[in-house]
Design an enzyme around this catalytic site. Structure first.
Site, short mmCIF file in Angstrom:
data_model
loop_
_atom_site.label_atom_id
_atom_site.label_comp_id
_atom_site.label_asym_id
_atom_site.label_seq_id
_atom_site.Cartn_x
_atom_site.Cartn_y
_atom_site.Cartn_z
N ARG A 1 -2.26 3.03 -15.32
CA ARG A 1 -2.20 3.69 -14.28
C ARG A 1 -1.82 5.03 -14.29
O ARG A 1 -1.19 5.26 -15.34
CB ARG A 1 -1.42 3.05 -12.87
CG ARG A 1 -1.70 1.67 -12.56
CD ARG A 1 -3.10 1.59 -11.83
NE ARG A 1 -3.19 0.30 -11.30
CZ ARG A 1 -4.01 -0.92 -11.88
NH1 ARG A 1 -4.42 -0.53 -13.29
NH2 ARG A 1 -4.12 -1.96 -11.56
N PHE B 1 9.63 -2.26 -11.01
CA PHE B 1 10.30 -2.09 -12.24
C PHE B 1 11.91 -1.37 -12.13
O PHE B 1 12.87 -1.81 -12.58
CB PHE B 1 9.57 -1.19 -13.26
CG PHE B 1 8.17 -1.91 -13.76
CD1 PHE B 1 8.22 -3.32 -13.69
CD2 PHE B 1 7.53 -1.25 -14.92
CE1 PHE B 1 6.97 -3.89 -14.07
CE2 PHE B 1 6.56 -2.02 -15.50
CZ PHE B 1 6.27 -3.34 -14.91
N TYR C 1 -8.33 -4.82 1.49
CA TYR C 1 -8.16 -3.43 1.33
C TYR C 1 -9.25 -2.80 0.92
O TYR C 1 -9.55 -1.65 1.45
CB TYR C 1 -6.78 -3.70 0.61
CG TYR C 1 -6.21 -2.12 0.31
CD1 TYR C 1 -5.47 -1.44 1.30
CD2 TYR C 1 -6.20 -1.42 -0.90
CE1 TYR C 1 -4.55 -0.23 1.08
CE2 TYR C 1 -5.65 -0.20 -1.14
CZ TYR C 1 -4.90 0.36 -0.06
OH TYR C 1 -4.27 1.59 -0.36
#
Ligand code: NAD
Ligand code: UDP
Ligand code: UDP
Length: 349
Positions: free
Chosen positions: A214, A194, A148
């Site tokens: 993040r 989550f 990626y």
């Protein structure tokens, strides 16, 4: 910035970000062609657009040539979550590299302006913090994330070489972690994991100690920036960081999701995946300067509430007890955010 029936190609248009982008373009009166092979995207994501005369969809893999006539190209096709892009890493690199070559070849022939959805992953596990566009990054070229990261880095190289060598009108956006309705429930990304875990009462899986950070950008804020960037003057090529600089630890995110879902799920600590970046936060000063004062206006709590409302319906759990808060309209100078169509729209005020 208003477009008068431009022919706009969105590769990856049936995906999470792509479907929101298609929606905004159609609302703006553009003639939108969505190209997608449905690897991670779905018809459901674009279902609300299918009857619209301004919207067309073509099932196609962008690693193969595509001959259509367009004025603008948003090149978003590429699986974006580690679970999905590591499923077939060779195909991931092909999608980034061959996909970029085909999209650029198409732009060259049609003289279309072309925007690349690049990523904060080009910075790898950054040693500079927050990340500025001139930072060259710290990427492991042979690790599990390389298909990626390096694929996207090579795509950036191709964009700038087509610009220098063939005079293409390019825009390279480096997108930071983005979340919102229509994320794939099993893409393994932290927000979708989550939320789904909390709603189902399953353990919340924190990788490592949850001290890694993040910066989470709500999808409407990101799409607004992509639209503005596309209409900046020729020569404003980027790269341009697009994201929300509000930085959270993964543990803070878990606690916020638990509170907003009123869930009794417990925290479960699991090993940290290899090459997992320890911290990530965009420096967006360049974007704010170029994009007419753009800043993200959706606080994490509000964006999460809207995402949770979406997943409640997507998972068949029924609507939340309280309505989702209205999008913020006060912060920054960004345009008011519109409620999206689709299932989440049912709960939007
Ligand atoms: P997504 O997986 O929901 O969307 C990607 C879309 O591309 C899907 O609809 C998928 O079916 C399609 N696709 C994949 N391979 C294809 C191929 N070979 N041919 C045609 N279509 C193909 O992911 P997303 O989160 O919407 O990401 C969209 C773009 O933004 C990606 O390029 C991604 O790298 C970039 N990006 C996303 C984030 C994020 O946090 N969501 C962050 C940085 C960059
Ligand atoms: N291409 C495409 N659509 C077009 C024009 C080109 O898909 O309308 C593809 C084609 O596969 C080509 C690639 O884009 O190989 C790169 O095009 P370019 O013109 O740069 O290179 P060339 O055709 O000379 O190989
Ligand atoms: N993560 C986590 N639990 C999960 C999924 C992810 O703790 O169930 C962590 C992951 O290790 C990473 C962060 O959350 O540190 C963000 O992961 P994601 O895959 O969403 O995005 P990326 O790592 O590509 O930024």
């Amino acid at each position: 910035m208003s477009g008068v029936n431009k022919r706009v190609l969105v590769t990856g248009g049936a995906g999470f970000i792509g479907s929101h982008l298609c929606e905004r373009l159609v609302e703006r009166g553009e003639d939108v062609l969505c190209v997608d092979n449905y690897f991670t995207g779905s018809r459901a994501n674009i279902a609300a657009l299918l009857g619209d005369p301004g919207f067309e969809v073509l099932r196609h893999d962008i690693t193969f040539p595509l001959y259509v006539e367009v004025d603008r190209i948003f090149n978003l096709a590429c699986p974006a979550s580690p679970v999905h892009y590591q499923h077939d890493p060779v195909q991931t690199t092909k999608t980034s590299v061959h996909g970029a070559i085909n999209a650029l070849g198409l732009a060259k022939r049609t003289k279309a302006r072309i925007l690349q959805a690049s990523t904060s992953e080009v910075y790898g596990d950054p040693v500079e913090h927050p990340q500025r566009e001139m930072y060259w990054g710290n990427v492991n070229p042979i690790g599990l994330r390389a298909c990626y990261d390096e694929g996207k880095r090579c795509a950036e190289t191709l964009f700038f070489d087509y610009h220098r060598q063939h005079g293409l009108d390019i825009k390279v956006a480096r997108i930071f972690n983005t979340y919102g309705p229509r994320m794939h429930p099993s893409d393994g990304r932290v927000v979708s994991n989550f939320v789904v875990q909390a709603l189902r009462g399953e353990p919340i899986t924190i990788y490592g100690e949850g001290s890694q950070t993040r910066s989470f950008c709500y999808v409407d804020d990101l799409v607004e920036a992509l639209l503005r960037f596309m209409e900046t003057p020729v020569g404003e090529c980027g790269p341009l960081n697009l994201g929300n600089p509000a930085e959270f630890t993964i543990r803070e995110l878990a606690e916020l999701v638990l509170r907003l879902t009123d869930s009794r799920s417990r925290l479960e600590f699991r090993p940290l995946p290899s090459d997992d970046p320890r911290q990530r936060c965009p420096d967006i000063r360049r974007a704010t300067g170029l994009l007419d004062g753009w800043v993200p206006v959706t606080p994490l709590e509000e964006g999460l509430a809207r995402t949770i409302a979406y997943f409640r319906i997507a998972l068949g759990l029924g609507p939340a007890r309280t309505l989702v808060p209205a999008p913020s309209r006060s912060a920054g100078r960004a345009s008011p955010q519109r409620p999206s169509r689709g299932v989440e729209g049912a709960l939007s005020p």
